[in-house]
Design an enzyme around this catalytic site. Structure first.
Site, PDB file in Angstrom:
ATOM      1  N   SER A 170      64.884  22.563 -13.760  1.00 12.42           N
ATOM      2  CA  SER A 170      64.018  21.599 -14.415  1.00 12.42           C
ATOM      3  C   SER A 170      64.851  20.500 -15.091  1.00 12.42           C
ATOM      4  CB  SER A 170      63.113  22.342 -15.408  1.00 12.42           C
ATOM      5  OG  SER A 170      62.081  21.550 -15.901  1.00 12.42           O
ATOM      6  N   ASP A 226      55.286  22.911  -6.615  1.00 12.83           N
ATOM      7  CA  ASP A 226      55.845  22.498  -7.901  1.00 12.83           C
ATOM      8  C   ASP A 226      55.791  20.972  -8.010  1.00 12.83           C
ATOM      9  OD1 ASP A 226      57.355  21.984 -10.157  1.00 12.83           O
ATOM     10  OD2 ASP A 226      59.199  22.894  -9.383  1.00 12.83           O
ATOM     11  N   HIS A 282      56.539  26.021 -10.784  1.00 14.63           N
ATOM     12  CA  HIS A 282      57.794  25.427 -11.248  1.00 14.63           C
ATOM     13  C   HIS A 282      58.840  26.487 -11.600  1.00 14.63           C
ATOM     14  CE1 HIS A 282      60.514  22.455 -12.760  1.00 14.63           C
ATOM     15  NE2 HIS A 282      60.389  22.817 -14.021  1.00 14.63           N
TER      16      HIS A 282
END
Length: 295
Positions: A170, A226, A282
């Protein structure tokens, strides 16, 4: 996994990035990434516990790790750590990410600014001013860069290694990608740096993506629908470097050649609009590993 097999996997993915067909990864290729997934996950743990290598399941999955330094407060500075894996024979650099709900507003803001990666020529010597990145990502990387570099230099010297592997998920993936540009400019000649990141957002412009392709060894893995890897949007001038691996709904891992491959077997084609977004994808799972600190 043996070093020759690891080298073969990275070599095969590099060839794919040069323009070959989209190809599924084998089970052994997928398994190769598992230690690095756990390292990326460990970055979400408290730095003091990481420095003691006492962070629960994530630390237990990599028992050959020798921590060297850790830092960050999880707020102004994302958690980070550096150490050496004696089985993989590489120095690990890892950066903490953030949760999807915090990151999405930043990545969908229409006022997202590109800024030069190298306003400080001492930090990024020789980089052209046309190479631009997301301002927030650049600032996040800068906050810990000197401490991370010092820790990497110490680890390389202490353990006699010439290999560095940078990981993250991320926001941590974005910071790690910029670390992968920064670190080789300050490490001894002959040091190899590879980058394995998960849920990577687009970080910079076309010039940045081209620089990464020409100078780095990058694999960025994204999971199903995602939304984060589809942002910031390409219409704002953001471009993913090559090296994508996309996990399909079936669980098959596809190596996607080129920058922002539009195939439905890759993230751009699989998630063309926000109607396909699934924020739950995610954090994974990535071959059974869900990102986060698992105590």
């Amino acid at each position: 996994m043996s070093l020759p097999l690891a080298a073969a996997i990275l070599s095969a993915l590099a060839v794919l990035s040069a323009g070959q067909d989209i190809t599924p990864l084998t089970i052994s290729q997928i398994d190769y990434f598992s230690p690095y997934t756990y390292y990326a996950s460990t970055a979400f743990c408290d730095p003091a516990k990481v420095l003691a290598w006492n962070c629960g399941a994530n630390c237990q999955e990599n028992p050959a790790f020798h921590p060297v330094a850790s830092g960050g407060d999880g707020d102004a500075v994302q958690y980070w750590y550096v150490g050496y894996d004696s089985i993989l024979d590489t120095v690990i650099v890892a950066h903490q990410g953030t949760n999807t709900s915090n990151l999405l507003p930043i990545l969908t803001d229409v006022d997202i600014m590109h800024v030069p990666l190298a306003p400080d020529t001492e930090k990024f010597p020789g980089l052209d001013q046309s190479i631009k990145v997301h301002a927030g990502f650049r600032d996040a990387q800068a906050r810990a860069s000197a401490d991370v570099l010092a820790a990497v230099q110490s680890a390389l010297s202490t353990y006699g290694s010439t290999s560095v592997t940078v990981v993250g998920h991320s926001l941590g993936a974005a910071i790690s990608l910029m670390d992968s540009v920064y670190l080789p400019l300050h490490l001894p000649s002959g040091t190899t740096v590879k980058t394995i990141v998960f849920g990577l957002p687009r970080v910079g412009n076309q010039a940045f993506a081209d620089y990464v392709d020409a100078n780095l060894h990058l694999i960025h893995i994204n999971n199903k629908e995602d939304p984060i890897p589809t942002l910031p949007p390409m219409i704002l001038g953001y471009v993913h470097p090559s090296g994508e691996v996309h996990i399909e709904d079936s669980g098959v891992w596809m190596a996607c050649p080129g920058q922002d491959n539009p195939s439905t077997e890759c993230i751009v084609g699989d998630v063309p609009t926000f109607f396909q977004w699934n924020e739950a994808d995610h954090d994974g799972p990535y071959n059974g590993v869900t990102i986060g600190c698992h105590s």
